[in-house]
Design an enzyme around this catalytic site. Sequence first.
Site, mmCIF file in Angstrom:
data_model
loop_
_atom_site.group_PDB
_atom_site.id
_atom_site.type_symbol
_atom_site.label_atom_id
_atom_site.label_comp_id
_atom_site.label_asym_id
_atom_site.label_seq_id
_atom_site.Cartn_x
_atom_site.Cartn_y
_atom_site.Cartn_z
ATOM 1 N N SER A 1 13.897 4.205 -0.050
ATOM 2 C CA SER A 1 12.684 3.404 -0.209
ATOM 3 C C SER A 1 12.808 2.222 0.730
ATOM 4 C CB SER A 1 12.593 2.913 -1.660
ATOM 5 O OG SER A 1 11.625 1.888 -1.817
ATOM 6 N N TYR B 1 16.348 -0.741 -9.530
ATOM 7 C CA TYR B 1 15.836 0.151 -8.491
ATOM 8 C C TYR B 1 16.379 -0.233 -7.121
ATOM 9 C CZ TYR B 1 12.270 3.000 -6.109
ATOM 10 O OH TYR B 1 11.619 3.933 -5.343
#
Length: 284
Positions: free
Chosen positions: A166, A179
């Site tokens: 990401s 995350y």
Amino acid sequence: MADDPTEPAALTRDSLLFVDDDHFERGTVALVTGAGSGIGRATAVALAANGLTVAATDLDEAGLDGTIEKADDLDADGAIEPIVGDLTDDEFLERVVDEAAEFGEVRYLANIAGLQHIDPVDEFPVEKFDLLHDVMLRAPFVLSKHVIPHIQATDDGVGAIGNMASIHGHVATQDKVGYVSAKFGIRGLTKSIAAEGDGTLRAFTVSTGYVKTPLVTNQIPDSARERGISEREVVEDVMLGEARVKEMMEPVEVANLFTLGFSKHGRHLDGGDLTWDGGQLGTY
């Protein structure tokens, strides 16, 4: 939100990337996690459409049924074999690779399953931090550990492990410590696999901005609450505010990156990252 910008377009054959690769046939298996929805579903369908047998795993059995239905709707040349299971269970992580190998030669692994939780560091539940790491970092490590011998046992040793990272594996935003730290970690895992490969067994990451998936949609209310802004402002100002392309990616666009990375056209992609971020990281 009216005119919801998080709603994905229909997945069609025209939206898929098709490549010519001798290994893209039914005797070759790609194991895909998180295959019951979002990017995982799109990737499973894209690889099956390119002729591969996909061992598709997810906790959501109904979601996997939907993935098979989508592949059937697109007349995929390959096949999708569903395997329901929990990525936090070590016994399952070993078993799912063994089951995948029953369908053919396991050459590809796409670690896509993901979770999100929104809270500041001092309020972030430890059990949520552990769960995010178990699913998005530990499981990819354990699955890679079991898949690598299968790739090495093929006649030419050709195969690849693709890991979903990401932009949060490059930069951090607030309230996402679980995350962010997992995505920074997955990039390190990927480079470690590449360092131990011989150039035919490769590893790569895919780093995108925000994608039209349930993971994104589900975090919008919590982000709005933490920041004290509206849900539309979360999308327009937080998620897309720094991007040059003012639109979220489609799941199939991410799936096409895995197809490219696994193919012969990605043979020099080894330890590197496919950063598809709409200009968010590198411009100002």
